[in-house]
Design an enzyme around this catalytic site. Structure first.
Site, PDB file in Angstrom:
ATOM      1  N   ALA A  54       0.849  -1.351   0.073  1.00 34.71           N
ATOM      2  CA  ALA A  54      -0.075  -0.006  -0.009  1.00 34.71           C
ATOM      3  C   ALA A  54       0.868   1.405   0.257  1.00 34.71           C
ATOM      4  O   ALA A  54       0.553   2.364  -0.620  1.00 34.71           O
ATOM      5  CB  ALA A  54      -1.033  -0.024   1.256  1.00 34.71           C
ATOM      6  N   THR A  55       2.100   1.170   0.525  1.00 32.90           N
ATOM      7  CA  THR A  55       3.031   2.249   0.625  1.00 32.90           C
ATOM      8  C   THR A  55       3.317   2.780  -0.831  1.00 32.90           C
ATOM      9  O   THR A  55       3.210   3.997  -1.271  1.00 32.90           O
ATOM     10  CB  THR A  55       4.220   2.141   1.275  1.00 32.90           C
ATOM     11  OG1 THR A  55       3.825   1.681   2.919  1.00 32.90           O
ATOM     12  CG2 THR A  55       5.157   3.146   1.595  1.00 32.90           C
ATOM     13  N   ASN A 100      -6.222   3.517  10.348  1.00 31.25           N
ATOM     14  CA  ASN A 100      -5.538   2.304  10.968  1.00 31.25           C
ATOM     15  C   ASN A 100      -5.263   2.326  12.460  1.00 31.25           C
ATOM     16  O   ASN A 100      -4.854   1.362  13.020  1.00 31.25           O
ATOM     17  CB  ASN A 100      -4.207   2.126   9.862  1.00 31.25           C
ATOM     18  CG  ASN A 100      -3.529   3.399   9.875  1.00 31.25           C
ATOM     19  OD1 ASN A 100      -3.946   4.559   9.538  1.00 31.25           O
ATOM     20  ND2 ASN A 100      -2.333   3.694  10.667  1.00 31.25           N
ATOM     21  N   THR A 117       9.706  -7.436 -13.033  1.00 32.27           N
ATOM     22  CA  THR A 117       9.324  -8.866 -12.912  1.00 32.27           C
ATOM     23  C   THR A 117       8.176  -8.985 -11.935  1.00 32.27           C
ATOM     24  O   THR A 117       8.440  -8.821 -10.811  1.00 32.27           O
ATOM     25  CB  THR A 117      10.374  -9.742 -13.090  1.00 32.27           C
ATOM     26  OG1 THR A 117      11.315  -9.216 -13.855  1.00 32.27           O
ATOM     27  CG2 THR A 117       9.828 -11.371 -13.041  1.00 32.27           C
ATOM     28  N   CYS A 127       3.484   4.681  16.978  1.00 32.98           N
ATOM     29  CA  CYS A 127       3.029   4.323  15.422  1.00 32.98           C
ATOM     30  C   CYS A 127       4.328   3.839  14.607  1.00 32.98           C
ATOM     31  O   CYS A 127       4.240   3.113  13.944  1.00 32.98           O
ATOM     32  CB  CYS A 127       2.179   5.109  14.870  1.00 32.98           C
ATOM     33  SG  CYS A 127       1.937   6.671  16.021  1.00 32.98           S
TER      34      CYS A 127
HETATM   35  C1  PLP Z   1      -0.276  -0.819   6.650  1.00 34.40           C
HETATM   36  C2  PLP Z   1      -0.968   0.255   5.959  1.00 34.40           C
HETATM   37  C3  PLP Z   1      -0.396   0.985   4.835  1.00 34.40           C
HETATM   38  C4  PLP Z   1       1.071   0.477   4.212  1.00 34.40           C
HETATM   39  O1  PLP Z   1       1.009  -0.866   3.657  1.00 34.40           O
HETATM   40  P1  PLP Z   1       2.135  -1.672   3.357  1.00 34.40           P
HETATM   41  O2  PLP Z   1       1.646  -2.719   2.346  1.00 34.40           O
HETATM   42  O3  PLP Z   1       2.734  -2.122   4.532  1.00 34.40           O
HETATM   43  O4  PLP Z   1       3.226  -0.618   2.475  1.00 34.40           O
HETATM   44  C5  PLP Z   1      -1.035   2.128   4.251  1.00 34.40           C
HETATM   45  N1  PLP Z   1      -2.019   2.708   4.573  1.00 34.40           N
HETATM   46  C6  PLP Z   1      -2.685   2.076   5.576  1.00 34.40           C
HETATM   47  C7  PLP Z   1      -4.186   2.587   5.922  1.00 34.40           C
HETATM   48  C8  PLP Z   1      -2.118   1.071   6.347  1.00 34.40           C
HETATM   49  O5  PLP Z   1      -2.997   0.472   7.423  1.00 34.40           O
END
Ligand code: PLP
Length: 413
Positions: A83-84, A163, A252, A338
């Site tokens: 997600a990052t 989160n 890849t 955090c």
């Molecule tokens: C954990 C989290 C991320 C980061 O996700 P990764 O896959 O670890 O990079 C980003 N946004 C939120 C809201 C999260 O809870």
């Protein structure tokens, strides 16, 4: 690991209640991934032989599974490392692609650092960034976004679920507002996927970030949904190379991880209704149990508009870190840590208007797919015991408790 015998049930210690930080990979997901390490190990981008074709087919199956979980088309799913990366690609990608249309970006104070720090960097590099506040429950009001949109606004980024405090944002309304105003809407839905109903069309989302390891999949894999119609979203890629993933993310494809994300997304979507109900029951039980045994506890976040597995509490006159250390058999996280190297109180709790002391007094309980009612019962006892021990040694608590003892309004002797 300790095994505690409680009658018929065997409780395995320590107990994991930190499912917002990461989740255990579901054994069914691991099972699905295994052949793609040693049997189907081709490069999914190799189109000249069977090894490549089979890997490629697995990737496309996973794309279908991820798309299905959020109501998207498979072609609209870009695999990333998590997600990052998805947040970075969405925000920087749109900022660069739409430079000529405008330079104004909007986000909220309660976002994850992956969004906030990306915005901060763009702010230093000449974009204009507006950070709208959240209310005392952590929610972002549609009106506060409407008030800051202007001709130059190109992107709004508001998370679906927080989160730390689990608060759900009105993303459908925010998305509608953005569409009415011709602005691209990105949502970080990392915590929402598989926990609350979500659909990119119904929710008016143009870009959506998600992560494997928050939905019982592997770490190091995620996805970005990129809308292809009404509007078609254009992104400037952040990695150059072989032009994989429709040119938006070279490299890849990580076939075993992608297969794992696909399996995890399908399970999460299929099991969500029952699982969310179960988690909500456990969460309410945990909340009620603690509230009954412990005085001066406040709930952080929204009372109802929140993730079913999230409970964030502040324990007055206590330090969350100390409380966490005093209940070593339960793994939770505190509002003061955090990011590992950074003992600052949580920016989310501060944005909600908590003072530093109450922010530091918070604990986040993150229930998940493998949480059981026996674990919740153990946790209630562990929290009550730890709070009692710590408050027994707290001078501030003694003063507070004594003053209340003589307060006729509270009716205690
Ligand atoms: C954990 C989290 C991320 C980061 O996700 P990764 O896959 O670890 O990079 C980003 N946004 C939120 C809201 C999260 O809870």
């Amino acid at each position: 690991m300790w095994l505690l015998d409680l009658g018929l049930d065997v409780l395995k210690l320590p107990i994991y209640l930190d499912n917002h930080a990461t989740t255990r990979t579901d054994p069914r997901v691991v099972e699905a991934m295994l052949p793609f390490f040693t049997e189907v190990y081709g490069n999914a981008a190799s189109i000249s032989h069977r090894f490549g074709w089979e890997a490629g087919e697995a990737v496309e199956r996973a794309r279908l599974q991820v798309a299905g979980a959020i109501g998207a088309e498979p072609k609209e799913i870009i695999f990333t490392s998590g997600a990052t990366e998805s947040d970075n690609l969405a925000i920087k990608g749109v900022a660069l692609a739409m430079k000529r249309k405008g330079n104004h970006l909007v986000t909220s104070a309660a976002e994850h650092k992956a969004v906030l720090d990306t915005m901060k960097r763009l702010g230093r590099e000449g974009w204009e960034v507006t950070v709208v506040p959240c209310d005392e429950t952590g929610r972002v009001a549609v009106d506060s976004i409407a008030a800051v949109l202007c001709e130059r606004t190109i992107l709004v980024s508001i998370m679906a679920a927080n989160n730390e405090v689990g608060t759900l944002n009105p993303i459908r309304e925010i998305g509608r507002l953005c569409h009415d105003r011709g602005v691209i809407f990105h949502t970080d839905a990392t915590q929402a996927v598989g926990k609350v109903p979500l659909g990119v069309l119904a929710d008016n989302v143009d870009l959506l970030s998600l992560s494997g390891h928050k939905v019982y999949g592997p770490k190091g894999i995620g996805a970005l949904y990129v809308r292809r119609r009404d509007p078609q979203v254009r992104l400037v890629p952040q990695l150059d190379g072989g032009g994989h993933e429709r040119g938006m993310r070279s490299g890849t494809p990580a076939v075993p991880l992608i297969v794992g994300l696909g399996a995890a997304a399908e399970l999460a979507a299929r099991e969500r209704p029952d699982e969310s109900r179960r988690l909500l029951g456990l969460r309410e039980c945990l909340h009620a149990g603690i509230a009954e045994r412990v005085a001066d506890v406040c709930l952080n976040g929204h009372p109802t508009e929140r993730l079913p597995g999230n409970l964030n509490l502040s324990f007055a006159y206590l330090d969350g870190e100390a409380l966490m250390m005093a209940m070593r058999d339960v793994a939770v996280s505190s509002g003061a840590a955090c990011t590992a190297a950074n003992p600052e109180p949580s920016h989310v709790l501060l944005a909600m208007g908590l003072n530093e002391e109450m922010a530091r007094a918070s604990l986040r309980f993150g229930l998940g797919r493998f949480s059981t009612s026996e674990e919740i019962e153990f946790t209630i006892n562990a929290v009550a015991g730890a709070v009692e021990r710590l408050r027994a040694h707290s001078a501030a608590w003694a003063v507070h408790d004594r003053s209340r003892a003589f307060d006729p309004a509270i009716g205690r002797i």
